[in-house]
Write a protein that holds these residues in place. Structure first.
Motif, PDB file in Angstrom:
ATOM      1  N   ALA A  10       0.825  -1.216   0.000  1.00 43.60           N
ATOM      2  CA  ALA A  10       0.000   0.000   0.000  1.00 43.60           C
ATOM      3  C   ALA A  10       0.856   1.262   0.000  1.00 43.60           C
ATOM      4  O   ALA A  10       0.357   2.340  -0.358  1.00 43.60           O
ATOM      5  CB  ALA A  10      -0.928   0.001   1.215  1.00 43.60           C
ATOM      6  N   VAL A  11       2.120   1.157   0.370  1.00 49.41           N
ATOM      7  CA  VAL A  11       2.995   2.338   0.346  1.00 49.41           C
ATOM      8  C   VAL A  11       3.197   2.857  -1.069  1.00 49.41           C
ATOM      9  O   VAL A  11       3.650   3.990  -1.265  1.00 49.41           O
ATOM     10  CB  VAL A  11       4.359   2.004   0.983  1.00 49.41           C
ATOM     11  CG1 VAL A  11       4.180   1.596   2.439  1.00 49.41           C
ATOM     12  CG2 VAL A  11       5.084   0.906   0.219  1.00 49.41           C
ATOM     13  N   LEU A  12       2.865   2.053  -2.074  1.00 50.08           N
ATOM     14  CA  LEU A  12       3.021   2.491  -3.464  1.00 50.08           C
ATOM     15  C   LEU A  12       1.870   3.365  -3.943  1.00 50.08           C
ATOM     16  O   LEU A  12       1.984   3.980  -5.007  1.00 50.08           O
ATOM     17  CB  LEU A  12       3.134   1.273  -4.384  1.00 50.08           C
ATOM     18  CG  LEU A  12       4.323   0.344  -4.161  1.00 50.08           C
ATOM     19  CD1 LEU A  12       4.236  -0.856  -5.098  1.00 50.08           C
ATOM     20  CD2 LEU A  12       5.640   1.087  -4.378  1.00 50.08           C
ATOM     21  N   LEU A  13       0.773   3.420  -3.207  1.00 50.54           N
ATOM     22  CA  LEU A  13      -0.399   4.167  -3.668  1.00 50.54           C
ATOM     23  C   LEU A  13      -0.108   5.645  -3.930  1.00 50.54           C
ATOM     24  O   LEU A  13      -0.497   6.174  -4.970  1.00 50.54           O
ATOM     25  CB  LEU A  13      -1.535   4.008  -2.656  1.00 50.54           C
ATOM     26  CG  LEU A  13      -2.211   2.632  -2.621  1.00 50.54           C
ATOM     27  CD1 LEU A  13      -3.203   2.547  -1.468  1.00 50.54           C
ATOM     28  CD2 LEU A  13      -2.914   2.367  -3.946  1.00 50.54           C
ATOM     29  N   PRO A  14       0.582   6.397  -3.048  1.00 46.39           N
ATOM     30  CA  PRO A  14       0.830   7.827  -3.324  1.00 46.39           C
ATOM     31  C   PRO A  14       2.027   8.081  -4.235  1.00 46.39           C
ATOM     32  O   PRO A  14       2.418   9.236  -4.426  1.00 46.39           O
ATOM     33  CB  PRO A  14       1.086   8.398  -1.923  1.00 46.39           C
ATOM     34  CG  PRO A  14       1.695   7.268  -1.161  1.00 46.39           C
ATOM     35  CD  PRO A  14       1.051   6.031  -1.689  1.00 46.39           C
ATOM     36  N   LEU A  15       2.627   7.031  -4.788  1.00 46.60           N
ATOM     37  CA  LEU A  15       3.836   7.216  -5.590  1.00 46.60           C
ATOM     38  C   LEU A  15       3.633   8.142  -6.786  1.00 46.60           C
ATOM     39  O   LEU A  15       4.469   9.034  -7.026  1.00 46.60           O
ATOM     40  CB  LEU A  15       4.359   5.851  -6.049  1.00 46.60           C
ATOM     41  CG  LEU A  15       5.700   5.854  -6.792  1.00 46.60           C
ATOM     42  CD1 LEU A  15       6.803   6.424  -5.900  1.00 46.60           C
ATOM     43  CD2 LEU A  15       6.065   4.434  -7.229  1.00 46.60           C
ATOM     44  N   PRO A  16       2.556   8.041  -7.584  1.00 43.77           N
ATOM     45  CA  PRO A  16       2.377   8.971  -8.721  1.00 43.77           C
ATOM     46  C   PRO A  16       2.279  10.431  -8.274  1.00 43.77           C
ATOM     47  O   PRO A  16       2.827  11.326  -8.935  1.00 43.77           O
ATOM     48  CB  PRO A  16       1.081   8.493  -9.373  1.00 43.77           C
ATOM     49  CG  PRO A  16       0.958   7.066  -8.971  1.00 43.77           C
ATOM     50  CD  PRO A  16       1.527   6.995  -7.596  1.00 43.77           C
ATOM     51  N   TYR A  17       1.581  10.682  -7.158  1.00 41.21           N
ATOM     52  CA  TYR A  17       1.461  12.054  -6.663  1.00 41.21           C
ATOM     53  C   TYR A  17       2.825  12.611  -6.253  1.00 41.21           C
ATOM     54  O   TYR A  17       3.162  13.756  -6.567  1.00 41.21           O
ATOM     55  CB  TYR A  17       0.496  12.097  -5.478  1.00 41.21           C
ATOM     56  CG  TYR A  17       0.478  13.429  -4.767  1.00 41.21           C
ATOM     57  CD1 TYR A  17      -0.200  14.518  -5.286  1.00 41.21           C
ATOM     58  CD2 TYR A  17       1.175  13.591  -3.567  1.00 41.21           C
ATOM     59  CE1 TYR A  17      -0.209  15.739  -4.627  1.00 41.21           C
ATOM     60  CE2 TYR A  17       1.185  14.790  -2.901  1.00 41.21           C
ATOM     61  CZ  TYR A  17       0.490  15.864  -3.442  1.00 41.21           C
ATOM     62  OH  TYR A  17       0.500  17.078  -2.800  1.00 41.21           O
ATOM     63  N   LEU A  76      -3.916  -1.675 -10.037  1.00 41.07           N
ATOM     64  CA  LEU A  76      -2.714  -2.505 -10.116  1.00 41.07           C
ATOM     65  C   LEU A  76      -2.092  -2.734  -8.740  1.00 41.07           C
ATOM     66  O   LEU A  76      -1.661  -3.846  -8.418  1.00 41.07           O
ATOM     67  CB  LEU A  76      -1.694  -1.845 -11.052  1.00 41.07           C
ATOM     68  CG  LEU A  76      -2.069  -1.794 -12.542  1.00 41.07           C
ATOM     69  CD1 LEU A  76      -1.015  -1.042 -13.325  1.00 41.07           C
ATOM     70  CD2 LEU A  76      -2.238  -3.204 -13.102  1.00 41.07           C
ATOM     71  N   VAL A  77      -2.045  -1.683  -7.917  1.00 35.03           N
ATOM     72  CA  VAL A  77      -1.474  -1.827  -6.578  1.00 35.03           C
ATOM     73  C   VAL A  77      -2.308  -2.779  -5.727  1.00 35.03           C
ATOM     74  O   VAL A  77      -1.775  -3.647  -5.033  1.00 35.03           O
ATOM     75  CB  VAL A  77      -1.336  -0.454  -5.898  1.00 35.03           C
ATOM     76  CG1 VAL A  77      -0.910  -0.619  -4.440  1.00 35.03           C
ATOM     77  CG2 VAL A  77      -0.320   0.417  -6.634  1.00 35.03           C
ATOM     78  N   PHE A  78      -3.638  -2.629  -5.804  1.00 37.10           N
ATOM     79  CA  PHE A  78      -4.503  -3.521  -5.027  1.00 37.10           C
ATOM     80  C   PHE A  78      -4.375  -4.963  -5.503  1.00 37.10           C
ATOM     81  O   PHE A  78      -4.459  -5.892  -4.699  1.00 37.10           O
ATOM     82  CB  PHE A  78      -5.960  -3.054  -5.128  1.00 37.10           C
ATOM     83  CG  PHE A  78      -6.347  -2.079  -4.059  1.00 37.10           C
ATOM     84  CD1 PHE A  78      -7.274  -2.416  -3.095  1.00 37.10           C
ATOM     85  CD2 PHE A  78      -5.768  -0.818  -4.017  1.00 37.10           C
ATOM     86  CE1 PHE A  78      -7.615  -1.521  -2.094  1.00 37.10           C
ATOM     87  CE2 PHE A  78      -6.114   0.083  -3.036  1.00 37.10           C
ATOM     88  CZ  PHE A  78      -7.040  -0.260  -2.057  1.00 37.10           C
TER      89      PHE A  78
END
Length: 325
Positions: A10-17, A76-78
């Motif tokens: 879940a740490v990858l969720l804010p990566l694009p922002y 994709l992350v989920f």
């Protein structure tokens, strides 16, 4: 119960922002150092731009594309996080016992002094196999292991519920593969090592031999005392022909003492009929207890749902790019 197998993804969720935020800062700094050059567009390119429409940060197309891109990334992350549905845990208590078989493969087991019902003359090991195979087949719900011994004792099959595998290993056993002598004490010691961690009141050892202990490190009496400490019951079977009663080779008194020490039983098996009665008696005498509790967890993977959402969002991008205000 709903859960994720790899929740830390879940740490990858804010990566694009974060990339967009800090990439803009670096890009602005680079533009201050190297200001952009002035470029004049041609009339043809201007016409093409107006014909295709414009997309601004405030337009519906722009907002739609942003939503689609975020859905792709989140989906994709989920999917990588492996969502799954866990059914209610089911506890199954299995009635049975842990049964270890120790079979003698010394040279004397090659004596052909047993007769099949067809009249065929077979050696002692073949006679044991012919009776032991159906005995194992009836052990539904029991964990069975196999020890083969001669000069040394070897664990041929660990305790398992797969009766067919134990039968196959027994059928492949041959006289002499472990030597020509008889290490009864080592066979009992190895069985104690494998049975001592099993539930109490369900630890059984059936020892088949046609000889006296003349090899190995551990003496049978010492091994029997050790088995008694762990609550292991030993059923000893002296294999020998009726016609060679005085020269069968096994030490009946020693086998009797081993059985008495561990609260088991001793059986002399002088012919095939007597050997068959031994297993019938053992089958009826042993009382099953709750040998093991098993916990089964049904896991249903759900990763395909967020993956489908990501794929639909990806397919919608071309439609959003063609849309103009």
């Amino acid at each position: 119960m709903f859960t994720f197998q790899w929740v830390w993804f879940a740490v990858l969720l804010p990566l694009p922002y974060l990339i967009n935020r800090f990439w803009k800062v670096k890009r602005n700094q680079a533009n201050q150092i190297n200001p952009p050059h002035l470029r004049l567009i041609t009339i043809q390119r201007a016409q093409q731009a107006f014909q295709q429409g414009t997309i601004t940060p405030l337009s519906k197309s722009y907002r739609g594309q942003c939503v689609a891109l975020w859905l792709i990334w989140i989906g994709l992350v989920f999917a990588v996080m492996q969502p799954q549905w866990i059914e209610q845990q089911t506890v199954i208590k299995q009635e049975g016992y842990d049964l270890m078989l120790a079979v003698d493969l010394s040279g004397s087991m090659d004596n052909a002094d047993f007769f099949l019902p067809t009249g065929e003359r077979v050696n002692r090991l073949q006679a044991v196999k012919s009776v032991l195979t159906p005995f194992i087949e009836k052990r539904i719900g029991d964990r069975i292991g196999l020890i083969l011994f001669a000069n040394h004792a070897y664990l041929q099959a660990p305790l398992t519920l797969d009766n067919l595998a134990v039968i196959n290993m027994l059928e492949r056993a041959e006289i002499g593969i472990a030597g020509r002598d008889t290490a009864i004490g080592d066979a009992i010691g190895l069985a104690v090592k494998k049975l001592r961690e099993r539930p109490e009141k369900s630890r059984i050892l059936i020892l088949l031999t046609d000889g006296d202990n003349n090899a190995g490190v551990l003496q049978p009496e010492q091994a029997a005392t050790l088995a008694k400490q762990y609550g292991i019951h030993i059923y000893t079977i002296g294999v020998g022909s009726q016609e060679n009663t005085g020269n069968s080779g096994f030490n009946a008194q020693s086998l009797q003492n081993i059985a008495d020490t561990t609260q088991g039983r001793y059986y002399p098996a002088s012919d095939l009929h007597a050997l068959n009665k031994v297993y019938i008696d053992i089958d009826s005498y042993l009382q099953r207890s709750t040998a093991e509790s098993r916990v089964y967890i049904q896991r249903t993977p759900l990763y395909h749902y967020p993956l489908i959402i990501a794929m639909l969002a990806l397919l919608s991008l071309p439609l959003l790019q063609r849309r103009t205000d």
